[in-house]
Design a protein around this motif. Structure first.
Motif, short mmCIF file in Angstrom:
data_model
loop_
_atom_site.label_atom_id
_atom_site.label_comp_id
_atom_site.label_asym_id
_atom_site.label_seq_id
_atom_site.Cartn_x
_atom_site.Cartn_y
_atom_site.Cartn_z
N SER A 44 1.26 11.84 -9.78
CA SER A 44 0.55 13.11 -9.63
C SER A 44 1.50 14.29 -9.72
CB SER A 44 -0.20 13.15 -8.30
OG SER A 44 -1.22 12.19 -8.27
N ALA B 24 0.83 -1.21 0.00
CA ALA B 24 0.00 0.00 0.00
C ALA B 24 0.86 1.25 0.00
CB ALA B 24 -0.94 0.00 1.20
N VAL B 25 1.94 1.25 0.79
CA VAL B 25 2.84 2.40 0.84
C VAL B 25 3.51 2.60 -0.51
CG1 VAL B 25 4.99 3.25 1.84
CG2 VAL B 25 3.22 2.32 3.34
N GLN B 26 3.96 1.51 -1.12
CA GLN B 26 4.61 1.57 -2.44
C GLN B 26 3.63 2.12 -3.48
OE1 GLN B 26 7.76 1.04 -3.29
NE2 GLN B 26 7.39 1.42 -5.45
N SER B 27 2.40 1.63 -3.45
CA SER B 27 1.37 2.09 -4.39
C SER B 27 1.08 3.58 -4.18
CB SER B 27 0.10 1.28 -4.21
OG SER B 27 -0.92 1.76 -5.04
N ASP B 28 0.98 3.99 -2.90
CA ASP B 28 0.75 5.40 -2.59
C ASP B 28 1.90 6.26 -3.10
OD1 ASP B 28 -0.76 7.56 -1.22
OD2 ASP B 28 1.06 7.63 0.03
N TRP B 29 3.12 5.80 -2.92
CA TRP B 29 4.31 6.53 -3.37
C TRP B 29 4.28 6.69 -4.89
CZ3 TRP B 29 7.72 9.72 -1.60
CH2 TRP B 29 8.88 9.97 -2.33
N GLU B 30 3.95 5.61 -5.60
CA GLU B 30 3.89 5.65 -7.06
C GLU B 30 2.80 6.62 -7.52
OE1 GLU B 30 3.40 1.57 -8.15
OE2 GLU B 30 5.51 1.09 -7.77
N ASN B 31 1.64 6.60 -6.85
CA ASN B 31 0.56 7.52 -7.19
C ASN B 31 0.98 8.97 -6.96
OD1 ASN B 31 -1.18 5.52 -8.00
ND2 ASN B 31 -2.16 5.33 -6.00
N ARG B 32 1.68 9.23 -5.88
CA ARG B 32 2.14 10.59 -5.59
C ARG B 32 3.17 11.04 -6.63
NH1 ARG B 32 1.43 12.41 0.15
NH2 ARG B 32 0.03 10.89 1.07
N GLN B 33 4.07 10.13 -7.02
CA GLN B 33 5.06 10.47 -8.04
C GLN B 33 4.37 10.79 -9.36
OE1 GLN B 33 7.74 7.04 -7.85
NE2 GLN B 33 9.39 8.44 -7.27
#
Length: 79
Positions: free
Chosen positions: A26, A15-24
């Motif tokens: 965005s 989940a953290v990895q996915s959130d990080w990728e989404n933030r990158q």
């Protein structure tokens, strides 16, 4: 650590990895939209400037043409 605890930790990590990728993504998207907007502003400014120069040149040519037409008219019909 129990097997359930390890799976929970892995799920959190995913989940953290996915959130990080989404933030990158965005952030990258935001930066590219900003760059596009700046390009469009510069393009609009340059285009306005070039159109103003062309408009002035056209006005000068129109005045010269009117002058030549008047000279031709008086040369052909000297009344």
């Amino acid at each position: 650590m129990s097997k359930a605890g390890m799976m929970n930790t892995v799920a959190v990590g995913i989940a953290v990895q996915s959130d990080w990728e989404n933030r990158q993504f965005s952030s990258s998207l935001s930066l590219n939209v900003r760059r596009l907007f700046e390009f469009l502003l510069q393009f609009e400014s340059a285009t306005r400037s070039k159109l103003a120069v062309l408009n002035e040149k056209l006005s000068v040519l129109e005045r010269k043409l009117e002058f030549l037409e008047a000279q031709f008219s008086t040369a052909v019909n000297p009344s």
